[in-house]
Design an enzyme around this catalytic site. Structure first.
Site, PDB file in Angstrom:
ATOM      1  N   HIS A  81       0.810 -11.848   2.347  1.00  0.00           N
ATOM      2  CA  HIS A  81      -0.090 -11.169   1.555  1.00  0.00           C
ATOM      3  C   HIS A  81      -0.730 -11.831   0.703  1.00  0.00           C
ATOM      4  O   HIS A  81      -1.788 -12.161   0.187  1.00  0.00           O
ATOM      5  CB  HIS A  81       0.379  -9.878   0.856  1.00  0.00           C
ATOM      6  CG  HIS A  81      -0.491  -8.631   0.673  1.00  0.00           C
ATOM      7  ND1 HIS A  81      -0.411  -7.412   0.683  1.00  0.00           N
ATOM      8  CD2 HIS A  81      -1.798  -8.829   0.320  1.00  0.00           C
ATOM      9  CE1 HIS A  81      -1.319  -6.689   0.370  1.00  0.00           C
ATOM     10  NE2 HIS A  81      -2.186  -7.806   0.125  1.00  0.00           N
TER      11      HIS A  81
ATOM     12  N   TYR B  22       0.780  -1.130  -0.080  1.00  0.00           N
ATOM     13  CA  TYR B  22       0.059   0.084  -0.029  1.00  0.00           C
ATOM     14  C   TYR B  22       0.791   1.150   0.046  1.00  0.00           C
ATOM     15  O   TYR B  22       0.395   2.311  -0.155  1.00  0.00           O
ATOM     16  CB  TYR B  22      -0.916   0.080   1.376  1.00  0.00           C
ATOM     17  CG  TYR B  22      -1.948  -0.856   1.325  1.00  0.00           C
ATOM     18  CD1 TYR B  22      -2.266  -2.171   0.396  1.00  0.00           C
ATOM     19  CD2 TYR B  22      -2.541  -1.291   2.513  1.00  0.00           C
ATOM     20  CE1 TYR B  22      -3.107  -2.992   0.477  1.00  0.00           C
ATOM     21  CE2 TYR B  22      -3.721  -2.407   2.824  1.00  0.00           C
ATOM     22  CZ  TYR B  22      -3.616  -3.071   1.687  1.00  0.00           C
ATOM     23  OH  TYR B  22      -4.652  -4.071   1.711  1.00  0.00           O
TER      24      TYR B  22
END
Length: 254
Positions: A94, A36
């Site tokens: 992730h 991010y």
């Protein structure tokens, strides 16, 4: 530790004041990730808030290119530095792609638990088969499994598997990138509760056993609205109508 029903997804948030606002509004679960590129923003927001660090459940994720064992530690230490903390409460794999190898990646996560760089290990975007393999190679229990879950993309078999192993499902993209606002069923249920379709989608997830959700919200108004949605009591019939909206529409495939 039990996760709050509604946490804050921070993907796309680039203002630390939005993070501080969420904490001041009552959020106690913040979710970010290396990919991010806003861990520093989240850390600054935590520092700006009056909420003590030990009252905030902070989670981040190791991106797929950093899942070789030596990179797991190095990238996690870099994440902690950006966040301005000594440890996180939850560290995720992730996605099980690219450098991911369960036999070498997962023991590296166990070492981070042992060294107190994270309290818990999580996984994200795993299949049932990948979950089974991960459980074989992890000493630490899988604390949470973060997956896309919204009215138009539901994976009940995967949810049942996580429930059977006492693993919390953290539902991301609960509003289906705004698609919930255009659905007539959600509009109808929302009208009955003097709410919005977004409120209904969040409430539906919160009423599922073993599920919490992390909608993104940058404004104080939306932050407070998402928190309040957890208190909406949907009927069994309303929940069943939402269950029937599943059309396999995955927004974030591998």
């Amino acid at each position: 530790m039990t996760l709050p029903e509604v946490g804050l997804g921070t993907m796309g948030i680039d203002d630390p004041d939005a993070i501080a606002s969420a904490l001041d509004a009552g959020y106690r679960h913040l979710d970010t990730a290396q990919i991010y590129e806003n861990e520093a923003v989240v850390g600054e927001g935590i520092a700006k808030s009056d909420v003590p660090r030990d009252e905030v459940f902070l989670a981040t994720k190791v991106w797929a290119t950093n899942l070789a064992p030596e990179d797991v530690r190095e990238s996690t230490e870099a994440s902690l530095d950006r966040l301005g903390v000594d440890s996180v409460d939850l560290l995720y794999v992730h996605r099980p792609i690219e450098a991911y190898d369960p036999e070498t990646t997962l023991p590296a996560f166990d070492e981070l638990v042992e060294d107190r760089l994270t309290k818990h290990v999580g996984v994200s975007n795993f299949t049932q088969e990948e979950l089974a393999t991960a459980r074989e190679h992890l000493d630490a229990p899988i604390f949470a499994h973060q997956i896309e879950y919204h009215p138009f993309f539901q994976t009940p078999d995967l949810l049942a598997d996580n429930r059977a192993h006492d693993e919390t499902v953290v539902a991301y993209s609960p509003l289906a990138q705004g698609k919930v606002f255009d659905d007539s069923t959600l509009q109808d249920i929302a009208e009955a509760h003097e709410a919005t379709p977004a409120d209904v989608a969040i409430a539906w997830l919160c009423q599922k056993e073993g599920v919490v959700t992390i909608p993104k919200a940058g404004s104080r108004e939306h932050q407070e609205g998402n928190l309040a949605a957890a208190d909406i009591g949907l009927t069994d019939e309303e929940c069943a109508r939402i269950d029937e909206l599943d059309r396999g529409e995955e927004l974030f495939p591998e």
